[in-house]
Motif scaffolding. Structure first.
Motif, mmCIF file in Angstrom:
data_model
loop_
_atom_site.group_PDB
_atom_site.id
_atom_site.type_symbol
_atom_site.label_atom_id
_atom_site.label_comp_id
_atom_site.label_asym_id
_atom_site.label_seq_id
_atom_site.Cartn_x
_atom_site.Cartn_y
_atom_site.Cartn_z
ATOM 1 N N GLU A 37 0.818 -1.210 0.000
ATOM 2 C CA GLU A 37 0.000 0.000 0.000
ATOM 3 C C GLU A 37 0.855 1.266 0.000
ATOM 4 O OE1 GLU A 37 -4.316 0.156 2.235
ATOM 5 O OE2 GLU A 37 -2.557 -0.157 3.451
ATOM 6 N N PHE A 38 0.287 2.344 -0.505
ATOM 7 C CA PHE A 38 0.860 3.679 -0.351
ATOM 8 C C PHE A 38 -0.031 4.405 0.644
ATOM 9 C CE2 PHE A 38 3.535 6.924 -2.753
ATOM 10 C CZ PHE A 38 3.429 7.884 -1.759
ATOM 11 N N THR A 40 -0.599 7.393 3.489
ATOM 12 C CA THR A 40 -0.102 8.704 3.892
ATOM 13 C C THR A 40 -0.700 9.121 5.226
ATOM 14 O OG1 THR A 40 0.197 9.406 1.612
ATOM 15 C CG2 THR A 40 0.039 11.137 3.261
ATOM 16 N N LYS A 184 5.289 8.029 -6.951
ATOM 17 C CA LYS A 184 4.186 7.101 -7.233
ATOM 18 C C LYS A 184 4.628 6.017 -8.203
ATOM 19 C CE LYS A 184 -0.263 7.835 -7.788
ATOM 20 N NZ LYS A 184 -1.601 8.436 -7.936
ATOM 21 N N HIS A 187 6.891 3.632 -6.468
ATOM 22 C CA HIS A 187 6.096 2.748 -5.631
ATOM 23 C C HIS A 187 5.523 1.603 -6.459
ATOM 24 C CE1 HIS A 187 2.100 1.642 -3.848
ATOM 25 N NE2 HIS A 187 2.917 1.330 -2.873
ATOM 26 N N ARG A 188 5.057 1.949 -7.653
ATOM 27 C CA ARG A 188 4.464 0.949 -8.536
ATOM 28 C C ARG A 188 5.523 -0.067 -8.980
ATOM 29 N NH1 ARG A 188 3.635 -0.114 -13.456
ATOM 30 N NH2 ARG A 188 4.969 1.554 -14.191
ATOM 31 N N THR A 193 5.787 -1.440 0.311
ATOM 32 C CA THR A 193 4.867 -0.582 1.055
ATOM 33 C C THR A 193 5.514 0.778 1.321
ATOM 34 O OG1 THR A 193 4.035 -2.573 2.106
ATOM 35 C CG2 THR A 193 3.486 -0.472 3.163
ATOM 36 N N PHE A 194 4.785 1.838 1.035
ATOM 37 C CA PHE A 194 5.269 3.189 1.338
ATOM 38 C C PHE A 194 4.407 3.773 2.452
ATOM 39 C CE2 PHE A 194 7.615 5.115 -2.571
ATOM 40 C CZ PHE A 194 8.253 3.910 -2.852
ATOM 41 N N PHE A 196 4.049 7.408 3.966
ATOM 42 C CA PHE A 196 4.466 8.754 3.627
ATOM 43 C C PHE A 196 3.828 9.712 4.624
ATOM 44 C CE2 PHE A 196 3.914 12.600 0.964
ATOM 45 C CZ PHE A 196 5.185 12.719 0.414
ATOM 46 N N SER A 208 -1.803 8.910 -2.602
ATOM 47 C CA SER A 208 -1.991 7.738 -1.750
ATOM 48 C C SER A 208 -3.081 6.774 -2.192
ATOM 49 C CB SER A 208 -2.351 8.204 -0.338
ATOM 50 O OG SER A 208 -1.742 9.439 -0.062
ATOM 51 N N ASP A 209 -2.932 5.510 -1.772
ATOM 52 C CA ASP A 209 -4.044 4.555 -1.819
ATOM 53 C C ASP A 209 -4.949 4.810 -0.622
ATOM 54 O OD1 ASP A 209 -2.889 3.127 -3.941
ATOM 55 O OD2 ASP A 209 -1.638 1.988 -2.549
#
Ligand code: ADP
Ligand code: MG
Length: 487
Positions: A37-38, A40, A184, A187-188, A193-194, A196, A208-209
């Motif tokens: 997941e991203f 934030t 982004k 991340h892809r 996992t980010f 932020f 973000s996701d």
């Protein structure tokens, strides 16, 4: 959009953090982060974002609670034993080492052979678009390039989780926008996992996701950027996430709400008479001819913002902000319309301004004295607590309607009041309790303040005057507006 079923990677369970100085920064915080997941963490400065990141990274220990990675407690693992790397706000590059040595630093510590080191450094330099920069000294790089090196240095260790603390804040606007897209993309590509951290709502929503909105060490809402924007869970989120019109009102019928002096159709259904706040985005208010709107008013200001106009209209009950593509002149009479699905209704939090106390003594001929943690109330009519009660024996006992003695000593009482019934003053003697303005939100025709007392109780007060963050104020409420309940 369908959410992919993902496994939980990190779990914070009832985390509490008290610093050495005794200040509790986080009271009880729980959060799940899924693999890949991203996420934030978004919130104003000082709300605890960095503290959470530092606990996940291993630079701070939670005072209590569990910190799990893949189901295992990692709270006592040192940072270098966690599969987690951090990109700090200040890039923290070694100024005396060149780009290659900065990035390879961790690999050397791990004792990897030279060839593997070189391959890995080359790969991440490609990734951050700085191929060929190996020999450059750090001081010759721009802010954006240093930022990329800091990211390269973190991802070269192939962590499962990358923590980024306000990593783009030091960059200028254009560079920041560029880096947002690049992050982004990274991340892809990396698939890791980010987590932020930012105080910039636009940055959080675009990247973000999942966004975790925080205030004052607490999570206010967790959701997709769309959820957070369209369905803010409370006024703090509505206000923090972007320009909003917030009206005070109440439900007057089935899917009918009244605010600004008008009844509107809406799509949320709450009981009639429920007190609510209605949130309406500026881009969802339609400006029409005078006489053809649900609200009527006069244009106060109209400013061009590059892509759209921001128009402020004053009606007799409220000030409304509108974003659209048309320009108006100050003084124009206009009508305003709001479609049902543009009205987002947040019922009043019924738990605000509730304080527990104890009946302390009878003040003969006057009423109860009630002691609360922060304040003492005097002369509270007996009947406000025990309907029909009266004093007897010169204030030595209290009798009910049937003449039976009431045993009131030490009984628990909750007092409550509505934000609009309270008044602020700069005279500390004017109210029953004092505190400092902690935050505030501009509403239709007033401000809503959160006042924090010395014992860290919060009081919510609506006031038409502008106070500032940090102002010391007292709060008073007319006796007839205080509501008492026995516990
Ligand atoms: P944010 O990153 O959201 O701006 P922080 O997590 O840095 O917030 O800080 C949250 C609160 O904790 C602030 O009030 C800050 O002053 C306090 N704080 C942070 N670090 C320490 C520390 N080492 N000792 C005492 N208080 C701290
Ligand atoms: Mg911070």
């Amino acid at each position: 959009m369908e959410e992919k079923a993902r496994d939980t990677l990190i779990e914070l369970k009832h985390i509490k953090k008290v610093f050495e100085d005794g200040v509790t920064v986080i009271e009880d915080l729980s959060l799940e982060v899924k693999k890949g997941e991203f996420v934030t963490l978004l919130g104003p400065s000082g709300c605890g974002k960095t503290t959470i990141l530092r606990m996940i990274g291993g630079f701070e220990k939670p005072t209590s609670g569990e910190l799990l990675l893949n189901g295992k407690d990692i709270s006592s693992l040192p940072p270098n034993e966690r599969p987690i790397n951090t990109v700090f706000q200040k890039y923290a590059l070694f100024p005396h080492l060149n780009v290659y040595d900065n990035i390879a630093f961790g690999l050397k510590l791990k004792g990897l052979d030279k060839k593997t080191q070189e391959e890995k450094v080359k790969k991440v330099l490609d990734m951050v678009d700085l191929a060929g920069f190996e020999k450059r000294s750090i001081s010759t790089l721009s802010g954006g390039q240093q930022q990329r090196i800091a990211i390269a240095r973190a991802i070269v260790n192939e962590p499962e989780v990358l923590l980024l603390d306000e990593s783009l804040s030091a960059l200028d606007y254009k560079m920041r926008k560029e880096m947002q897209l690049e992050l982004k993309e990274m991340h892809r590509k990396l698939g890791i996992t980010f987590i932020f951290v930012t105080h910039d709502q636009e940055e959080a929503l675009t990247m973000s996701d999942k966004v975790v909105v925080m205030s004052d060490g607490d999570i206010q809402q967790v959701g997709t950027p769309e959820d957070i924007y369209n369905e803010p869970a409370n006024l703090f989120v509505a206000d923090f996430i972007g320009a909003s019109n917030i009206f005070k009102g109440k439900m007057v019928g089935k899917k009918q709400v009244e605010f600004g002096g008008t009844v509107f159709e809406c799509v949320d259904d709450y009981d009639v008479d429920t007190l609510i706040d209605a949130v309406v985005r500026p881009e969802d208010v339609e400006i029409t001819e005078a006489g053809k709107g649900q609200l009527e008013g006069e244009v106060l200001t109209c400013d061009f913002k590059g892509i759209f106009y921001v128009t402020n209209v004053k009606t007799d009950r409220a000030e409304v902000e509108i974003h659209n593509l048309k320009s108006f002149r100050t003084g124009d009479r206009v009508g305003l319309n709001i479609a049902p699905d543009s009205i987002h209704i947040i019922p009043y939090d019924t738990s605000i301004n509730h304080y527990e106390g104890r009946l302390d003594r009878l003040l003969p001929g006057r009423g109860f004295m009630i002691v609360f943690e922060d304040f003492t109330l005097q002369d509270i009519p007996y009947s406000a607590i025990y309907p029909g009660a009266r004093e007897a024996d010169e204030g030595h006992e209290l009798l009910d309607e049937k003449g039976q003695e009431i045993s009131w000593q030490g009984a628990g009482v909750v007092v409550s009041f509505l934000p609009e019934d309270a008044v602020l003053s700069d005279d500390p003697e004017a109210g029953f309790v004092t505190g400092n303005i902690f935050n505030f939100i501009y509403m239709d025709d007033h401000y809503r303040y959160r006042v924090r007392s010395e014992s860290e109780e919060d009081y919510i007060v609506n006031d038409e005057y502008l106070w500032n963050h940090g102002d010391h104020v007292s709060i008073s409420v007319p006796m007839e507006k205080l509501h008492f309940e026995r516990k």
